[in-house]
Design an enzyme around this catalytic site. Structure first.
Site, short mmCIF file in Angstrom:
data_model
loop_
_atom_site.label_atom_id
_atom_site.label_comp_id
_atom_site.label_asym_id
_atom_site.label_seq_id
_atom_site.Cartn_x
_atom_site.Cartn_y
_atom_site.Cartn_z
N ASP A 296 0.87 -1.17 0.00
CA ASP A 296 0.00 0.00 0.00
C ASP A 296 0.91 1.22 0.00
O ASP A 296 1.98 1.20 0.60
CB ASP A 296 -0.89 -0.02 1.25
CG ASP A 296 -1.81 1.18 1.30
OD1 ASP A 296 -2.35 1.55 0.25
OD2 ASP A 296 -1.97 1.75 2.40
N ASP A 529 -1.98 -0.38 6.27
CA ASP A 529 -2.25 0.20 7.58
C ASP A 529 -3.68 0.68 7.73
O ASP A 529 -4.09 1.10 8.81
CB ASP A 529 -1.29 1.36 7.86
CG ASP A 529 -1.56 2.56 6.95
OD1 ASP A 529 -2.17 2.37 5.88
OD2 ASP A 529 -1.16 3.68 7.32
N ASP A 533 -7.35 -1.99 3.69
CA ASP A 533 -6.39 -3.06 3.43
C ASP A 533 -6.78 -4.38 4.10
O ASP A 533 -6.11 -5.40 3.89
CB ASP A 533 -4.99 -2.66 3.93
CG ASP A 533 -4.47 -1.41 3.25
OD1 ASP A 533 -4.63 -1.32 2.02
OD2 ASP A 533 -3.92 -0.54 3.93
#
Length: 781
Positions: A296, A529, A533
């Site tokens: 990410d 985080d 996700d």
């Protein structure tokens, strides 16, 4: 801002009774009871307990020593899981901040779990929404929804706009009417799709457990038949029980299970010292096998913060230094609190002139401004909102944005009021970028050199994501995909095979991308985080969360980087490879005992004699020839890519060694019959020769030798021989300094190597022939 009285106490109570009360997110970690039960009630432990009870009935309590291995193995598993649970739960507890609601016309602070549907929340800078709601009234409310969408830009909210659980207030304040609570909220609806537990992804541990399950099928009937045959052949109760237990314990590679648990626990301890929380020991191995890592952008490759990059002067009216002073006065004088303003305030700290006629930043205006001393009126904001851009300026702004910059324009104006900005002249472009983690590029380079491919999957703009990928030197950064333009019927497997960078990815799409990579045969790790996700982290073979992330994300991840230190992945990869490569090479030591125990058990079904070992007599072999040396070898550096030599070790070392042991024991039994030896002499010589066979195997798995390994090998044989001199009465050994026991023992030891080499060639020929026949047969089928 408009006043609201909120719910009354009676209305709150009515909603509680109707079940319209918010709830804590269900725990994604196992309960203490579950952890203990899953580690205690295993097939491995059941077999050990049953065998221990059998030995207990003989009164030979020292032969129950093997139960310690099962106990230690169980305690290690419980300790590691409870430790991880405690850390994750503690992080979750720290994030449960109270919220402010208006009830009975007054503000009061309550726990998030006490919010009810219809409540009026009072939110201000820094608050996180624990529920979903709608804006009732607002003063310049801006929300960071990056945890949900991956988009880093603040979003302005007006009356009637929805707000989502998990997002943060970054500017202004507002009153929010709660529309969804408990399981109906966005965050909880996502976590509801996640199973609390995940299947063990450890190939090595799965293989070991499969071997144990297969052996269990063999052990129970074979052990039962062996025990009955002992009684039928007239062997006494104690000898029959002890011999049968020794045979059955020999078939179980319990030391291999313990070795795997201990070395993984040691690795978890090493990683904890480097601020990496390991939630599941098996995940250390899984990460070491990963060949694709999905990243990410926000919070992983970048820290989530912004940094000033460049001041690009667009006029000759002022010098760079003068523009710096104007900007410093402006941003510090206005005093905006959003991330962009704080970034500029920290860089332009000199503010010599006072600022009057202040117009604070607003998402609706997209600019802020004021009168800077006697210099003039200045505004700063999005170029298209503070200027009538010329074609040349538009092209320049587009070029700067495509390079991954956030572009602001500083303009001087003739008229500057709250809702009016006229007569603007471009002074400079201000370039701001995401703060890329300083260790991101080097970490990715290391992973790439180790054969791990990186892919970026982010909810942010594809252009921005591609630029971050470029700066961190990720190959294929220039072939980004805008997932908002990809239909549900797209071929995701082809998509992930051809592209590296994915932007504007929704949570469900992240999960599908991970599934597609796995369908293409990859072992996938996912870092993240945010709430967006969660699904991808759970779908991946190995989930990695940053400590700065959402609590739900940390609860389901296999690893939590406590300092949000991306480079810690290097240490995790090294630890995993060290454990797997070492266990892979030394596992054959443990299977020697398993193989010769099965072979001897079958042979002794037809022999009217006692089994050659008692459980206690196997202890010097298990501990000094296998257990302790293998543990020390497992701690040695071995960071090269995984080679998977488990099966090769079985055919090349375990099977020839086991056959060597069986042949020697049959020879010893024949010599014993000829010389009329007692069971004491037979067992002593059997243990001695078996120990030397295992010692030879230890030398083979230790290659290439170095001073550390040589010391282990020399120490193991020295301690083994000492047991026959110092502790022979405890282990039930005869004296080796007696004729002809000692001489025969030396001769058999000298013949071990030539016998082993001959059997190794035979095994290699048989396995090669069978493999060739199998390959030739399959096309015909």
């Amino acid at each position: 801002m408009q006043q609201f009285s909120g719910l009354t106490s009676a209305e709150v109570q009515a909603r509680v009774q109707q079940g319209l009360k918010n709830t804590e997110p269900r725990p994604l970690t196992k309960s203490t009871g579950q952890i203990i039960a899953e580690n205690v009630f295993t097939l491995f432990n059941l077999i050990n307990v049953v065998l221990a009870i059998m030995v207990f009935t003989t009164g030979s309590y020292k032969n129950m020593l093997f139960i310690l291995i099962a106990t230690v193995n169980t305690l290690i598993g419980i300790f590691q899981e409870l430790r991880s649970k405690h850390q994750v739960d503690k992080m979750a507890l720290l994030s449960h901040s109270p919220v402010t609601v208006i009830r009975n016309g007054a503000s009061q602070s309550i726990a998030p779990a006490d919010v009810v549907q219809g409540d009026t929340l009072q939110v201000t800078l820094g608050d996180q929404f624990p529920v979903d709601g709608t804006v009732l009234a607002t003063e310049e409310l801006e929300v960071d929804e990056s945890q949900i969408t991956g988009e880093a830009d603040p979003i302005s909210k007006q009356v009637g706009d929805p707000v989502t659980s998990g997002s943060f207030v970054v500017s202004g304040n507002a009153l929010i009417q709660v529309t969804k609570v408990g399981s109906a909220t966005f965050v909880n609806s996502l976590t509801a799709k996640i199973k609390p537990t995940q299947q063990n992804n450890s190939q090595l541990l799965r293989l070991i457990n499969r071997i144990i399950k297969i052996l269990t099928i063999i052990i129970v009937p074979l052990g039962s038949i062996l025990l009955v045959s002992r009684f039928l052949h007239g062997v006494g109760y104690s000898e029959a029980i002890l011999g049968t237990v020794a045979a059955m314990m020999g078939m179980i590679p319990e030391g291999l299970v313990l070795l795997s648990s201990v070395t993984l626990a040691v690795s978890a301890y090493h990683l904890a010292r480097q601020h990496v929380l390991v939630r599941d020991l098996a995940s250390i191995e899984t990460l070491a096998r990963v060949d694709t890592i999905c990243l990410d952008k926000t919070g992983t490759l970048t820290s989530g913060a912004l940094q000033f990059k460049q001041l690009q002067l667009e006029t000759t009216q002022y010098t760079n230094a003068e523009v710096g002073e104007i900007l410093g006065s402006l941003v510090n004088g206005i005093g905006d609190t959003n991330e962009t303003a704080r970034t500029l305030q920290s860089h332009f700290q000199e503010h010599p002139d006072p600022v009057t006629d202040i117009v604070p930043f607003s998402s609706a205006r997209k600019w802020s401004g004021g009168t800077v001393g006697t210099v003039g009126k200045f505004a700063m904001g999005a170029p298209q909102f503070v200027l009538d851009l010329t074609p040349k300026q538009q092209a320049e702004v587009q070029h700067l944005a495509q390079a991954g910059n956030r572009v602001l324009a500083l303009v001087q104006a003739t008229t500057l009021q709250t809702n009016e900005l006229q007569g603007t002249q471009l002074i400079a472009f201000i370039l701001i970028t995401d703060v890329i983690r300083p260790d991101a590029a080097t970490t990715l380079e290391y992973l790439r050199n180790q054969g791990v491919t990186a892919k970026v999957i982010s909810g942010d703009d594809p252009t921005t994501v591609a630029q971050i990928a470029k700066e961190t030197k990720i190959p294929g950064w220039n072939q980004s995909v805008d997932m908002s333009q990809v239909g549900d019927d797209a071929d995701y497997q082809e998509l992930v095979a051809e592209h590296t960078v994915f932007g504007r990815v929704k949570p469900a799409q992240k999960e599908r991308l991970i599934k597609a990579l796995q369908a293409n045969g990859h072992t996938v790790a996912m870092t993240g985080d945010g709430v967006n996700d969660i699904l991808a982290l759970r779908q991946s073979n190995c989930g990695i969360a940053m400590a700065s992330g959402n609590e739900s994300t940390k609860s389901i991840a296999d690893f939590v980087l406590m300092n949000s230190n991306f480079s810690a992945l290097i240490n995790v990869l090294k630890e995993g490879r060290r454990v797997i490569n070492n266990i892979d090479s030394i596992a054959s030591l443990y299977l020697i005992k398993t193989m010769f125990s099965v072979m001897l058990s079958v042979l002794f079904l037809f022999l009217a004699k006692s089994y050659p070992f008692e459980p206690i007599q196997l202890t010097p072999i298990n501990s000094l020839m296998v257990g302790i040396p293998s543990f020390l070898l497992a701690l040695a550096p071995a960071f090269h890519p995984i080679r998977d030599r488990f099966i090769a070790g079985i055919t090349g070392i375990s099977l020839p060694s086991a056959l060597t042991v069986v042949i020697n024991i049959l020879v010893i039994d024949g010599i014993g019959s000829w010389l009329h030896w007692q069971q004491l002499q037979l067992s002593t010589l059997s243990v001695l020769v078996t120990g030397f066979v295992c010692w030879q195997a230890l030398i083979l798995v230790s290659r290439p030798l170095n001073p550390y390994k040589t010391a282990i090998i020399a120490g193991s044989i020295t301690l083994f021989l000492i047991t026959f001199v110092v502790f022979r009465h405890f282990f039930g050994f005869a004296s080796l300094f007696s004729w002809p026991l000692g001489v025969i023992g030396v001769v058999l030891i000298l013949l071990i190597n030539p016998l082993f080499l001959g059997l190794q060639r035979v095994v290699h020929w048989v396995t090669t022939t069978v493999s060739a026949l199998w390959r030739n047969r399959r096309p015909a089928e």
